[in-house]
Design a protein around this motif. Structure first.
Motif, PDB file in Angstrom:
ATOM      1  N   ALA A  84       0.817  -1.217   0.000  1.00 32.03           N
ATOM      2  CA  ALA A  84       0.000   0.000   0.000  1.00 32.03           C
ATOM      3  C   ALA A  84       0.846   1.261   0.000  1.00 32.03           C
ATOM      4  O   ALA A  84       0.570   2.208  -0.752  1.00 32.03           O
ATOM      5  N   ASN A  85       1.865   1.304   0.831  1.00 31.20           N
ATOM      6  CA  ASN A  85       2.681   2.509   0.920  1.00 31.20           C
ATOM      7  C   ASN A  85       3.365   2.811  -0.403  1.00 31.20           C
ATOM      8  O   ASN A  85       3.419   3.970  -0.843  1.00 31.20           O
ATOM      9  N   ALA A  86       3.881   1.774  -1.069  1.00 35.15           N
ATOM     10  CA  ALA A  86       4.572   1.964  -2.347  1.00 35.15           C
ATOM     11  C   ALA A  86       3.628   2.542  -3.401  1.00 35.15           C
ATOM     12  O   ALA A  86       3.988   3.452  -4.157  1.00 35.15           O
ATOM     13  N   VAL A  87       2.405   2.001  -3.476  1.00 37.74           N
ATOM     14  CA  VAL A  87       1.444   2.476  -4.478  1.00 37.74           C
ATOM     15  C   VAL A  87       1.054   3.923  -4.210  1.00 37.74           C
ATOM     16  O   VAL A  87       1.040   4.762  -5.122  1.00 37.74           O
ATOM     17  N   VAL A  88       0.755   4.233  -2.965  1.00 37.00           N
ATOM     18  CA  VAL A  88       0.310   5.595  -2.629  1.00 37.00           C
ATOM     19  C   VAL A  88       1.414   6.615  -2.890  1.00 37.00           C
ATOM     20  O   VAL A  88       1.154   7.711  -3.409  1.00 37.00           O
ATOM     21  N   GLU A  89       2.649   6.277  -2.559  1.00 36.91           N
ATOM     22  CA  GLU A  89       3.754   7.195  -2.838  1.00 36.91           C
ATOM     23  C   GLU A  89       3.866   7.473  -4.335  1.00 36.91           C
ATOM     24  O   GLU A  89       4.118   8.608  -4.752  1.00 36.91           O
ATOM     25  N   LEU A  90       3.671   6.419  -5.154  1.00 42.90           N
ATOM     26  CA  LEU A  90       3.770   6.617  -6.599  1.00 42.90           C
ATOM     27  C   LEU A  90       2.630   7.489  -7.112  1.00 42.90           C
ATOM     28  O   LEU A  90       2.831   8.349  -7.990  1.00 42.90           O
ATOM     29  N   ALA A 231      -4.634   1.154 -10.027  1.00 43.03           N
ATOM     30  CA  ALA A 231      -5.281  -0.060  -9.527  1.00 43.03           C
ATOM     31  C   ALA A 231      -5.029  -1.205 -10.502  1.00 43.03           C
ATOM     32  O   ALA A 231      -4.177  -2.067 -10.257  1.00 43.03           O
ATOM     33  N   ARG A 232      -5.743  -1.195 -11.639  1.00 38.72           N
ATOM     34  CA  ARG A 232      -5.544  -2.181 -12.696  1.00 38.72           C
ATOM     35  C   ARG A 232      -5.952  -1.554 -14.023  1.00 38.72           C
ATOM     36  O   ARG A 232      -6.955  -0.823 -14.095  1.00 38.72           O
ATOM     37  N   GLY A 233      -5.205  -1.857 -15.075  1.00 39.33           N
ATOM     38  CA  GLY A 233      -5.452  -1.250 -16.376  1.00 39.33           C
ATOM     39  C   GLY A 233      -6.859  -1.432 -16.906  1.00 39.33           C
ATOM     40  O   GLY A 233      -7.516  -0.456 -17.329  1.00 39.33           O
ATOM     41  N   PRO A 234      -7.397  -2.675 -16.936  1.00 37.47           N
ATOM     42  CA  PRO A 234      -8.713  -2.900 -17.557  1.00 37.47           C
ATOM     43  C   PRO A 234      -9.886  -2.255 -16.834  1.00 37.47           C
ATOM     44  O   PRO A 234     -11.012  -2.328 -17.321  1.00 37.47           O
ATOM     45  N   ILE A 235      -9.647  -1.625 -15.684  1.00 41.34           N
ATOM     46  CA  ILE A 235     -10.731  -0.893 -15.028  1.00 41.34           C
ATOM     47  C   ILE A 235     -11.190   0.270 -15.911  1.00 41.34           C
ATOM     48  O   ILE A 235     -12.349   0.671 -15.861  1.00 41.34           O
ATOM     49  N   LEU A 254      -3.342   9.645 -15.794  1.00 44.02           N
ATOM     50  CA  LEU A 254      -2.086   9.133 -15.251  1.00 44.02           C
ATOM     51  C   LEU A 254      -2.313   7.687 -14.852  1.00 44.02           C
ATOM     52  O   LEU A 254      -3.244   7.386 -14.095  1.00 44.02           O
ATOM     53  N   SER A 255      -1.470   6.784 -15.351  1.00 40.05           N
ATOM     54  CA  SER A 255      -1.721   5.364 -15.127  1.00 40.05           C
ATOM     55  C   SER A 255      -0.424   4.581 -15.045  1.00 40.05           C
ATOM     56  O   SER A 255       0.602   4.975 -15.617  1.00 40.05           O
ATOM     57  N   ASP A 256      -0.502   3.465 -14.350  1.00 37.66           N
ATOM     58  CA  ASP A 256       0.634   2.555 -14.200  1.00 37.66           C
ATOM     59  C   ASP A 256       0.579   1.417 -15.212  1.00 37.66           C
ATOM     60  O   ASP A 256       1.373   0.489 -15.140  1.00 37.66           O
ATOM     61  N   LEU A 274       4.865   0.167 -11.938  1.00 34.93           N
ATOM     62  CA  LEU A 274       5.842   0.354 -10.867  1.00 34.93           C
ATOM     63  C   LEU A 274       5.215   0.420  -9.479  1.00 34.93           C
ATOM     64  O   LEU A 274       5.924   0.597  -8.491  1.00 34.93           O
ATOM     65  N   GLY A 275       3.885   0.280  -9.394  1.00 36.59           N
ATOM     66  CA  GLY A 275       3.193   0.501  -8.129  1.00 36.59           C
ATOM     67  C   GLY A 275       3.808  -0.199  -6.934  1.00 36.59           C
ATOM     68  O   GLY A 275       4.002   0.398  -5.879  1.00 36.59           O
TER      69      GLY A 275
END
Length: 399
Positions: A84-90, A231-235, A254-256, A274-275
């Motif tokens: 969670a921390n890694a994703v939120v920082e990104l 979260a996920r691309g196909p959303i 903006l997307s991962d 990179l999340g």
């Protein structure tokens, strides 16, 4: 000493894998594996005929065939919150990069090599106004999905002096209690869409969320808003996103998760998935997945499963075997197991039964051994999916 063979499908943190003790063996032969550790590779269950459990070192499990796993009595775990921390920082890093026009500023600086001294300073002062950006403070951050990642994103927005509004159709009380008091909970998704200057998605990918961000969703967003998908691309429906960007209704995406439909668009900023790609996140995810597998294979306990109910039980004093019965959630299953054990003179020391509405999960400690014949008799009954027998000793205890 009983040895549990575990297959590793992806490269995972060595520090996390070191938590496997002497009762576990890394098994290269997929056909012999009882446990599977995976990150992002697709899982083909036909390659793992002896498999009892899968632990995904991450939150999303769209690379695992959940329905098939459930039908085969295979428990599937994920590691909520470990990354969670890694994703939120990104998320906040990339939003800041976009709002402050950092990529353009970097390109500009790369082209200044021909200037020096006063001329260099003059060129910078003359052209820096081209990169004037926006601040996060006093803007409205919308969060769709208030799991552990969404809650942390909402709280960090408050710390950035933002107004934050969040929505989750199925809120988990434990997560909601972690929200800072200043986060406002919306009664509907539309309420968030209409107010958010920056909208961040934090929902799992499943049948209900695939294509969630469609033309109707985007039309409900505030004109000029920025959409973030970590979260996920196909959303997100790429064609609908492109149309909203081209019309000017959406200021940026903006997307991962890079896609061919949106690569190269001047209002899109991609990162290459990179999340969770930090050394800390990878170690946390692997360690959590290892512990889930260890507890399940050695003791049959279930925590953070996405297809089985959570079930924990310390082995009863004096018990010598633990019978795990996985069944469809239909009436009469507790009595079925008890009657068969009683018929064979097997005394029950403790019985734990849990259900998630689809699967019933039973942990039965016995004071005498359970033979393979008894196991097969229970497994052959209608409604029973799978039965495991775990040998115990009187000093057994959960870690």
């Amino acid at each position: 000493m009983r040895i549990y063979p575990v297959h590793i499908l992806n490269t995972l943190s060595a520090e996390g894998l070191a938590l496997f003790g002497p009762n576990f063996r890394i098994e290269e032969n997929r056909a012999k594996a009882h446990g599977l550790l995976v990150r992002s590779s697709p899982v083909k269950l036909a390659e793992f005929p002896e498999l009892e459990a899968i632990a995904r070192a991450g939150a999303g499990v769209n690379n695992i065939p959940l329905d098939e796993a459930t039908e085969k009595g295979i428990c599937v775990f994920n590691t909520p919150g470990a990354n969670a921390n890694a994703v939120v920082e990104l998320v906040f890093t990339m939003l800041g990069i976009w709002l402050r026009h950092v990529p353009q500023g970097l390109d500009f600086c790369q082209g200044l090599s021909g200037f020096a001294g006063a001329q260099l300073n003059a060129e910078i002062e003359a052209r820096k106004k081209m990169f004037r950006g926006q601040e996060l403070a006093d803007k409205t951050l919308g969060i769709i999905g208030l799991g552990q990642i969404g809650v942390r994103a909402a709280n960090l927005g408050i710390h950035h002096n933002m107004r934050v509004i969040g929505y989750d159709p199925y809120p988990v009380l434990e997560n909601i209690h972690r929200l800072l008091p200043d986060v406002r909970l919306a009664q509907s998704r539309q309420e968030v869409l209409a107010q958010a200057d920056y909208l961040s998605l934090h929902v799992p990918l499943n049948k209900a969320t695939a294509g969630l961000v469609n033309a109707e969703f985007l039309a409900g967003m505030k004109k000029g808003a920025v959409l973030l998908n970590y979260a996920r691309g196909p959303i997100a429906d790429d064609e609908a996103v492109r149309a909203a960007l081209d019309s000017g209704h959406l200021a940026a995406y903006l997307s991962d998760f890079p896609t061919e439909q949106l690569l190269g668009h001047d209002k899109v900023l991609f990162t290459p998935h990179l999340g969770a790609s930090t050394s800390e996140s990878e170690e946390h995810c692997t360690a959590m997945a290892v512990q889930e597998l260890k507890n399940y294979l050695q003791y049959g306990t279930v925590t953070h499963s996405v297809n089985f109910p959570n079930a924990e039980s310390i082995p009863a004093a004096g018990s010598c075997a633990r019978l795990i019965m996985i069944n469809r959630d239909v009436p009469g299953m507790i009595g079925l197991a008890s009657n068969i054990l009683g018929k064979h003179g097997i005394n029950i020391a403790s019985y734990t039964n849990k259900s998630n509405g689809t699967i019933g999960y039973n942990i039965i400690d016995t004071q005498t051994p359970v033979s393979p014949e008894v196991r097969r008799e229970i497994e052959a009954a209608d409604g029973v999916i799978r039965v495991r027998i775990i040998p115990l000793n009187s000093s057994s205890g959960l870690p």
